[in-house]
Write an enzyme that holds these catalytic residues in place. Structure first.
Site, mmCIF file in Angstrom:
data_model
loop_
_atom_site.group_PDB
_atom_site.id
_atom_site.type_symbol
_atom_site.label_atom_id
_atom_site.label_comp_id
_atom_site.label_asym_id
_atom_site.label_seq_id
_atom_site.Cartn_x
_atom_site.Cartn_y
_atom_site.Cartn_z
ATOM 1 N N ASP A 87 0.849 -1.193 0.000
ATOM 2 C CA ASP A 87 0.000 0.000 0.000
ATOM 3 C C ASP A 87 0.888 1.248 0.000
ATOM 4 O OD1 ASP A 87 -2.458 1.325 0.207
ATOM 5 O OD2 ASP A 87 -2.388 1.329 2.403
ATOM 6 N N HIS A 88 0.620 2.172 -0.892
ATOM 7 C CA HIS A 88 1.370 3.444 -0.962
ATOM 8 C C HIS A 88 2.880 3.248 -1.102
ATOM 9 C CE1 HIS A 88 -2.083 6.028 -0.252
ATOM 10 N NE2 HIS A 88 -2.480 5.169 0.667
ATOM 11 N N ASP A 109 2.756 4.976 -5.489
ATOM 12 C CA ASP A 109 2.057 6.222 -5.181
ATOM 13 C C ASP A 109 2.950 7.403 -5.531
ATOM 14 O OD1 ASP A 109 0.757 8.377 -4.216
ATOM 15 O OD2 ASP A 109 0.511 7.642 -2.177
ATOM 16 N N GLY A 185 -7.560 8.691 7.299
ATOM 17 C CA GLY A 185 -7.680 8.998 8.724
ATOM 18 C C GLY A 185 -9.122 9.019 9.209
ATOM 19 N N HIS A 216 -9.125 5.086 -2.020
ATOM 20 C CA HIS A 216 -8.378 5.127 -0.754
ATOM 21 C C HIS A 216 -9.188 5.951 0.244
ATOM 22 C CE1 HIS A 216 -4.257 3.565 -1.666
ATOM 23 N NE2 HIS A 216 -4.826 3.526 -2.858
ATOM 24 N N GLY A 217 -8.750 5.906 1.498
ATOM 25 C CA GLY A 217 -9.375 6.770 2.509
ATOM 26 C C GLY A 217 -10.872 6.544 2.613
ATOM 27 N N ASN A 259 -10.293 0.746 0.126
ATOM 28 C CA ASN A 259 -9.242 0.638 1.146
ATOM 29 C C ASN A 259 -9.753 1.064 2.528
ATOM 30 O OD1 ASN A 259 -7.673 0.196 -1.096
ATOM 31 N ND2 ASN A 259 -6.040 1.574 -0.461
ATOM 32 N N SER A 262 -8.429 2.682 8.897
ATOM 33 C CA SER A 262 -8.860 3.337 10.140
ATOM 34 C C SER A 262 -9.959 2.568 10.879
ATOM 35 C CB SER A 262 -9.352 4.763 9.845
ATOM 36 O OG SER A 262 -8.304 5.534 9.332
HETATM 37 O O1 G3H Z 1 -3.282 4.791 3.764
HETATM 38 C C1 G3H Z 1 -2.398 4.367 4.493
HETATM 39 C C2 G3H Z 1 -2.568 3.553 5.680
HETATM 40 O O2 G3H Z 1 -3.512 4.063 6.540
HETATM 41 C C3 G3H Z 1 -1.243 3.148 6.284
HETATM 42 O O3 G3H Z 1 -0.881 3.798 7.450
HETATM 43 O O4 G3H Z 1 1.674 3.892 7.362
HETATM 44 O O5 G3H Z 1 0.448 4.145 9.521
HETATM 45 O O6 G3H Z 1 0.536 1.929 8.362
HETATM 46 P P1 G3H Z 1 0.520 3.422 8.223
HETATM 47 P P1 13P Z 2 -8.669 5.029 5.832
HETATM 48 O O1 13P Z 2 -7.824 5.930 6.669
HETATM 49 O O2 13P Z 2 -9.942 5.719 5.410
HETATM 50 O O3 13P Z 2 -8.955 3.720 6.484
HETATM 51 O O4 13P Z 2 -7.880 4.737 4.466
HETATM 52 C C1 13P Z 2 -7.010 3.645 4.360
HETATM 53 C C2 13P Z 2 -6.247 3.652 3.090
HETATM 54 O O5 13P Z 2 -6.521 4.368 2.142
HETATM 55 C C3 13P Z 2 -5.099 2.736 2.996
HETATM 56 O O6 13P Z 2 -4.418 2.888 1.798
HETATM 57 ZN ZN ZN Z 3 -4.478 4.952 1.108
#
Ligand code: G3H
Ligand code: 13P
Ligand code: ZN
Length: 314
Positions: A87-88, A109, A185, A216-217, A259, A262
Protein backbone atom coordinates in the site's frame (compact mmCIF):
# COMPACT_ATOMS: atom_id res chain seq x y z
CA UNK A 1 10.02 -15.88 -3.25
CA UNK A 2 7.24 -16.13 -5.81
CA UNK A 3 3.82 -15.22 -4.40
CA UNK A 4 2.24 -18.40 -5.74
CA UNK A 5 4.33 -20.33 -3.20
CA UNK A 6 2.24 -18.66 -0.48
CA UNK A 7 -1.07 -19.55 -2.20
CA UNK A 8 -1.62 -15.88 -3.11
CA UNK A 9 -3.13 -14.55 -6.34
CA UNK A 10 -2.71 -11.24 -8.17
CA UNK A 11 -5.72 -8.95 -8.53
CA UNK A 12 -6.64 -9.53 -12.18
CA UNK A 13 -9.39 -12.17 -11.78
CA UNK A 14 -10.82 -10.67 -8.61
CA UNK A 15 -11.12 -7.21 -10.25
CA UNK A 16 -12.67 -8.61 -13.43
CA UNK A 17 -15.31 -10.44 -11.38
CA UNK A 18 -15.91 -7.41 -9.14
CA UNK A 19 -16.52 -5.06 -12.08
CA UNK A 20 -18.90 -7.50 -13.70
CA UNK A 21 -20.69 -8.23 -10.43
CA UNK A 22 -20.95 -4.61 -9.19
CA UNK A 23 -19.12 -5.14 -5.93
CA UNK A 24 -15.70 -4.17 -4.54
CA UNK A 25 -12.83 -6.18 -3.11
CA UNK A 26 -11.99 -5.05 0.43
CA UNK A 27 -8.38 -3.99 0.99
CA UNK A 28 -7.79 -4.04 4.74
CA UNK A 29 -4.45 -2.95 6.20
CA UNK A 30 -2.67 -5.21 8.69
CA UNK A 31 0.41 -4.77 10.87
CA UNK A 32 0.50 -7.70 13.32
CA UNK A 33 -0.87 -11.20 13.95
CA UNK A 34 -4.19 -9.99 15.38
CA UNK A 35 -5.05 -7.73 12.45
CA UNK A 36 -4.02 -10.33 9.86
CA UNK A 37 -5.93 -13.13 11.52
CA UNK A 38 -9.05 -10.95 11.98
CA UNK A 39 -9.08 -9.94 8.30
CA UNK A 40 -8.60 -13.55 7.18
CA UNK A 41 -11.29 -14.85 9.52
CA UNK A 42 -13.79 -12.25 8.29
CA UNK A 43 -13.00 -12.94 4.61
CA UNK A 44 -13.18 -16.70 5.12
CA UNK A 45 -16.42 -16.58 7.11
CA UNK A 46 -18.00 -14.24 4.57
CA UNK A 47 -16.61 -16.21 1.59
CA UNK A 48 -15.11 -13.00 0.21
CA UNK A 49 -11.96 -12.40 -1.82
CA UNK A 50 -9.68 -10.00 0.04
CA UNK A 51 -6.59 -7.83 -0.41
CA UNK A 52 -4.16 -7.85 2.51
CA UNK A 53 -2.61 -4.38 2.44
CA UNK A 54 0.76 -3.56 4.00
CA UNK A 55 2.12 -0.02 4.11
CA UNK A 56 5.86 0.59 4.00
CA UNK A 57 5.77 1.56 7.67
CA UNK A 58 3.84 -1.60 8.57
CA UNK A 59 6.41 -3.68 6.67
CA UNK A 60 9.17 -2.02 8.65
CA UNK A 61 7.23 -2.52 11.91
CA UNK A 62 6.77 -6.28 11.40
CA UNK A 63 10.06 -6.85 9.59
CA UNK A 64 10.03 -8.65 6.22
CA UNK A 65 10.80 -12.13 7.62
CA UNK A 66 8.15 -11.95 10.33
CA UNK A 67 5.62 -10.59 7.85
CA UNK A 68 6.20 -13.35 5.31
CA UNK A 69 6.26 -15.90 8.15
CA UNK A 70 2.77 -14.76 9.15
CA UNK A 71 1.59 -15.08 5.54
CA UNK A 72 3.13 -18.54 5.30
CA UNK A 73 1.40 -19.53 8.55
CA UNK A 74 -1.98 -18.39 7.24
CA UNK A 75 -2.15 -21.44 4.91
CA UNK A 76 -3.69 -19.49 2.06
CA UNK A 77 -5.09 -21.38 -0.92
CA UNK A 78 -5.43 -19.89 -4.43
CA UNK A 79 -9.16 -20.70 -4.42
CA UNK A 80 -9.60 -18.24 -1.54
CA UNK A 81 -8.61 -15.34 -3.86
CA UNK A 82 -6.28 -13.52 -1.47
CA UNK A 83 -3.75 -10.93 -2.66
CA UNK A 84 -0.85 -9.45 -0.68
CA UNK A 85 -0.50 -5.79 -1.65
CA UNK A 86 2.04 -3.06 -0.97
CA UNK A 87 0.00 0.00 0.00
CA UNK A 88 1.37 3.44 -0.96
CA UNK A 89 4.71 2.22 -2.28
CA UNK A 90 6.82 5.35 -2.43
CA UNK A 91 9.56 4.27 -4.83
CA UNK A 92 10.56 1.72 -7.45
CA UNK A 93 12.87 0.13 -4.84
CA UNK A 94 10.03 -0.33 -2.34
CA UNK A 95 7.91 -2.04 -5.00
CA UNK A 96 10.76 -4.27 -6.15
CA UNK A 97 11.57 -5.32 -2.57
CA UNK A 98 7.91 -6.22 -1.95
CA UNK A 99 7.67 -8.23 -5.18
CA UNK A 100 10.85 -10.12 -4.33
CA UNK A 101 9.45 -10.91 -0.86
CA UNK A 102 6.32 -12.49 -2.37
CA UNK A 103 3.75 -9.68 -2.75
CA UNK A 104 1.26 -10.26 -5.58
CA UNK A 105 0.26 -6.63 -6.05
CA UNK A 106 1.87 -3.21 -5.48
CA UNK A 107 0.76 0.39 -5.49
CA UNK A 108 3.22 2.98 -6.73
CA UNK A 109 2.06 6.22 -5.18
CA UNK A 110 3.60 9.01 -7.23
CA UNK A 111 0.49 11.16 -7.48
CA UNK A 112 2.17 14.16 -5.87
CA UNK A 113 4.66 14.29 -8.77
CA UNK A 114 3.88 16.11 -12.02
CA UNK A 115 1.88 13.97 -14.51
CA UNK A 116 4.85 12.93 -16.68
CA UNK A 117 7.08 11.94 -13.74
CA UNK A 118 4.21 10.02 -12.14
CA UNK A 119 3.60 8.16 -15.42
CA UNK A 120 7.29 7.45 -15.94
CA UNK A 121 7.75 5.95 -12.46
CA UNK A 122 4.55 3.91 -12.79
CA UNK A 123 5.74 2.54 -16.12
CA UNK A 124 9.08 1.52 -14.59
CA UNK A 125 7.26 -0.37 -11.80
CA UNK A 126 4.81 -1.95 -14.27
CA UNK A 127 7.64 -3.24 -16.47
CA UNK A 128 9.27 -4.97 -13.50
CA UNK A 129 6.03 -6.15 -11.85
CA UNK A 130 4.42 -7.58 -14.98
CA UNK A 131 7.54 -9.65 -15.57
CA UNK A 132 6.64 -11.33 -12.28
CA UNK A 133 2.89 -11.44 -13.02
CA UNK A 134 2.30 -8.92 -10.21
CA UNK A 135 -0.50 -6.31 -10.45
CA UNK A 136 0.19 -2.58 -10.22
CA UNK A 137 -2.02 0.23 -8.92
CA UNK A 138 -1.24 3.85 -9.84
CA UNK A 139 -2.86 7.05 -8.61
CA UNK A 140 -4.03 10.32 -10.13
CA UNK A 141 -5.19 13.08 -7.79
CA UNK A 142 -4.20 13.72 -4.19
CA UNK A 143 -6.12 12.79 -1.04
CA UNK A 144 -5.84 14.84 2.13
CA UNK A 145 -5.09 13.33 5.54
CA UNK A 146 -2.40 11.12 7.01
CA UNK A 147 -1.17 8.72 4.34
CA UNK A 148 1.58 6.94 6.22
CA UNK A 149 3.75 7.61 9.21
CA UNK A 150 5.89 10.00 7.18
CA UNK A 151 3.53 11.66 4.77
CA UNK A 152 0.68 14.00 5.48
CA UNK A 153 -1.08 15.99 2.78
CA UNK A 154 -2.83 19.12 3.88
CA UNK A 155 -4.04 19.87 0.39
CA UNK A 156 -6.01 17.64 -1.89
CA UNK A 157 -6.83 17.75 -5.58
CA UNK A 158 -9.53 15.81 -7.35
CA UNK A 159 -8.59 13.53 -10.22
CA UNK A 160 -8.91 15.29 -13.56
CA UNK A 161 -10.87 12.99 -15.91
CA UNK A 162 -9.00 14.52 -18.87
CA UNK A 163 -5.82 12.81 -17.63
CA UNK A 164 -6.96 9.25 -17.08
CA UNK A 165 -6.88 7.69 -20.57
CA UNK A 166 -3.44 9.04 -21.35
CA UNK A 167 -2.14 7.84 -17.95
CA UNK A 168 -3.51 4.32 -18.23
CA UNK A 169 -2.26 3.92 -21.80
CA UNK A 170 1.18 5.37 -21.03
CA UNK A 171 1.74 3.20 -17.95
CA UNK A 172 -0.18 -0.04 -18.61
CA UNK A 173 -1.24 -0.11 -14.92
CA UNK A 174 -3.85 -2.64 -13.79
CA UNK A 175 -5.92 -0.32 -11.59
CA UNK A 176 -6.18 3.39 -10.89
CA UNK A 177 -6.76 5.11 -7.54
CA UNK A 178 -8.77 8.29 -7.95
CA UNK A 179 -9.50 11.25 -5.68
CA UNK A 180 -13.23 12.04 -5.50
CA UNK A 181 -13.50 13.40 -1.96
CA UNK A 182 -12.35 10.56 0.30
CA UNK A 183 -9.42 11.20 2.66
CA UNK A 184 -7.16 9.22 4.96
CA UNK A 185 -7.68 9.00 8.72
CA UNK A 186 -10.63 9.36 11.10
CA UNK A 187 -11.60 12.98 10.40
CA UNK A 188 -12.96 13.05 6.90
CA UNK A 189 -16.22 14.87 6.26
CA UNK A 190 -17.00 18.12 8.08
CA UNK A 191 -20.74 17.45 7.88
CA UNK A 192 -23.15 14.63 7.13
CA UNK A 193 -24.14 16.42 3.92
CA UNK A 194 -20.77 16.15 2.20
CA UNK A 195 -21.05 14.06 -0.96
CA UNK A 196 -18.42 12.21 -2.96
CA UNK A 197 -17.85 13.68 -6.44
CA UNK A 198 -19.83 11.10 -8.39
CA UNK A 199 -19.67 13.40 -11.43
CA UNK A 200 -15.89 12.81 -11.57
CA UNK A 201 -16.29 9.08 -10.99
CA UNK A 202 -18.90 8.83 -13.77
CA UNK A 203 -16.68 10.73 -16.21
CA UNK A 204 -13.62 8.58 -15.37
CA UNK A 205 -15.69 5.40 -15.80
CA UNK A 206 -17.04 6.70 -19.13
CA UNK A 207 -13.51 7.28 -20.41
CA UNK A 208 -12.16 3.97 -19.03
CA UNK A 209 -14.97 1.47 -19.51
CA UNK A 210 -14.58 -1.66 -17.35
CA UNK A 211 -11.25 -0.43 -15.94
CA UNK A 212 -10.71 -1.15 -12.21
CA UNK A 213 -10.87 1.99 -10.03
CA UNK A 214 -9.75 2.24 -6.41
CA UNK A 215 -10.89 4.37 -3.48
CA UNK A 216 -8.38 5.13 -0.75
CA UNK A 217 -9.37 6.77 2.51
CA UNK A 218 -12.71 4.98 2.43
CA UNK A 219 -13.26 4.09 6.09
CA UNK A 220 -16.80 4.79 7.26
CA UNK A 221 -15.69 5.49 10.88
CA UNK A 222 -18.55 3.57 12.60
CA UNK A 223 -19.99 5.86 15.23
CA UNK A 224 -20.61 3.03 17.73
CA UNK A 225 -16.83 2.48 17.82
CA UNK A 226 -16.16 6.20 18.33
CA UNK A 227 -18.73 6.24 21.17
CA UNK A 228 -17.06 3.26 22.87
CA UNK A 229 -13.62 4.83 22.53
CA UNK A 230 -14.82 8.14 23.98
CA UNK A 231 -16.81 6.42 26.75
CA UNK A 232 -13.73 4.55 27.97
CA UNK A 233 -11.26 7.42 28.08
CA UNK A 234 -10.53 8.19 24.42
CA UNK A 235 -10.69 11.62 22.84
CA UNK A 236 -11.99 11.38 19.29
CA UNK A 237 -14.76 13.93 19.05
CA UNK A 238 -15.85 14.95 15.54
CA UNK A 239 -14.45 11.77 13.94
CA UNK A 240 -16.55 11.19 10.83
CA UNK A 241 -16.13 8.86 7.84
CA UNK A 242 -17.50 8.29 4.37
CA UNK A 243 -21.20 7.56 4.14
CA UNK A 244 -21.77 3.82 3.65
CA UNK A 245 -24.53 4.29 1.08
CA UNK A 246 -22.24 6.47 -1.04
CA UNK A 247 -19.51 3.83 -0.85
CA UNK A 248 -21.96 1.16 -1.97
CA UNK A 249 -23.02 3.40 -4.86
CA UNK A 250 -19.35 3.73 -5.88
CA UNK A 251 -19.05 -0.06 -6.13
CA UNK A 252 -21.79 0.02 -8.79
CA UNK A 253 -19.61 2.37 -10.88
CA UNK A 254 -16.34 0.47 -11.52
CA UNK A 255 -14.85 1.06 -8.05
CA UNK A 256 -13.64 -2.46 -7.41
CA UNK A 257 -11.17 -1.95 -4.53
CA UNK A 258 -12.05 -0.09 -1.33
CA UNK A 259 -9.24 0.64 1.15
CA UNK A 260 -9.98 0.46 4.86
CA UNK A 261 -7.41 0.90 7.60
CA UNK A 262 -8.86 3.34 10.14
CA UNK A 263 -12.05 1.33 10.84
CA UNK A 264 -10.10 -1.71 12.06
CA UNK A 265 -7.78 0.55 14.08
CA UNK A 266 -10.91 1.94 15.76
CA UNK A 267 -12.30 -1.54 16.44
CA UNK A 268 -9.04 -2.62 18.04
CA UNK A 269 -8.77 0.55 20.12
CA UNK A 270 -12.42 0.40 21.25
CA UNK A 271 -12.16 -3.23 22.40
CA UNK A 272 -8.87 -2.73 24.22
CA UNK A 273 -10.09 0.42 25.99
CA UNK A 274 -13.33 -1.24 27.07
CA UNK A 275 -11.68 -4.46 28.28
CA UNK A 276 -9.02 -2.61 30.25
CA UNK A 277 -11.61 -0.33 31.83
CA UNK A 278 -13.98 -3.14 32.76
CA UNK A 279 -11.27 -5.47 34.09
CA UNK A 280 -8.70 -3.14 35.66
CA UNK A 281 -7.08 -6.02 37.58
CA UNK A 282 -6.46 -8.03 34.38
CA UNK A 283 -3.04 -7.87 32.79
CA UNK A 284 -3.30 -10.74 30.33
CA UNK A 285 -2.76 -9.31 26.80
CA UNK A 286 -4.52 -12.32 25.29
CA UNK A 287 -7.75 -11.11 26.90
CA UNK A 288 -7.74 -7.57 25.53
CA UNK A 289 -6.12 -8.53 22.21
CA UNK A 290 -8.61 -11.39 21.92
CA UNK A 291 -11.48 -8.94 22.42
CA UNK A 292 -9.85 -6.66 19.83
CA UNK A 293 -9.61 -9.48 17.29
CA UNK A 294 -13.29 -10.35 17.84
CA UNK A 295 -14.44 -6.78 17.27
CA UNK A 296 -12.22 -6.43 14.17
CA UNK A 297 -13.75 -9.62 12.70
CA UNK A 298 -17.24 -8.24 13.36
CA UNK A 299 -16.38 -4.83 11.82
CA UNK A 300 -14.69 -6.31 8.73
CA UNK A 301 -17.53 -8.83 8.20
CA UNK A 302 -20.10 -6.08 8.46
CA UNK A 303 -18.27 -3.93 5.87
CA UNK A 304 -17.74 -6.89 3.51
CA UNK A 305 -21.49 -7.47 3.54
CA UNK A 306 -22.93 -3.96 3.70
CA UNK A 307 -20.34 -1.83 1.85
CA UNK A 308 -18.25 -4.01 -0.48
CA UNK A 309 -20.97 -6.53 -1.34
CA UNK A 310 -18.19 -9.10 -1.80
CA UNK A 311 -19.66 -11.77 0.47
CA UNK A 312 -20.38 -15.17 -1.10
CA UNK A 313 -18.34 -14.28 -4.17
CA UNK A 314 -15.76 -17.12 -4.03
O1 G3H B 1 -3.28 4.79 3.76
C1 G3H B 1 -2.40 4.37 4.49
C2 G3H B 1 -2.57 3.55 5.68
O2 G3H B 1 -3.51 4.06 6.54
C3 G3H B 1 -1.24 3.15 6.28
O3 G3H B 1 -0.88 3.80 7.45
O4 G3H B 1 1.67 3.89 7.36
O5 G3H B 1 0.45 4.15 9.52
O6 G3H B 1 0.54 1.93 8.36
P1 G3H B 1 0.52 3.42 8.22
P1 13P C 1 -8.67 5.03 5.83
O1 13P C 1 -7.82 5.93 6.67
O2 13P C 1 -9.94 5.72 5.41
O3 13P C 1 -8.96 3.72 6.48
O4 13P C 1 -7.88 4.74 4.47
C1 13P C 1 -7.01 3.65 4.36
C2 13P C 1 -6.25 3.65 3.09
O5 13P C 1 -6.52 4.37 2.14
C3 13P C 1 -5.10 2.74 3.00
O6 13P C 1 -4.42 2.89 1.80
ZN1 ZN D 1 -4.48 4.95 1.11
Amino acid sequence: MKYTEFGLVNTSTMFKNAIQGNYAIPAFNFYNMETLSAILSAAREMQSPVILAVSESALKYMGPDMLMGLIHGANIKPSEQIALHLDHGGSFEACRTAIELGFSSVMIDASKLPFNENAELCKQVVDFAHNHNVSVEGELGVLSGIEDENTQSEFSSYTNPDDVEKFVHATNIDSLAIAIGTSHGAYKRKSENEQLRFDILDEVARRLPDFPLVLHGASSIPQNLIETINKFGGKMSNARGIDTTQLRTATMKNVCKINVDSDLRLAMTAAIRQTMFEKPENFNPRDYLGAARKLMIQTASDEITNIMGSNNKL
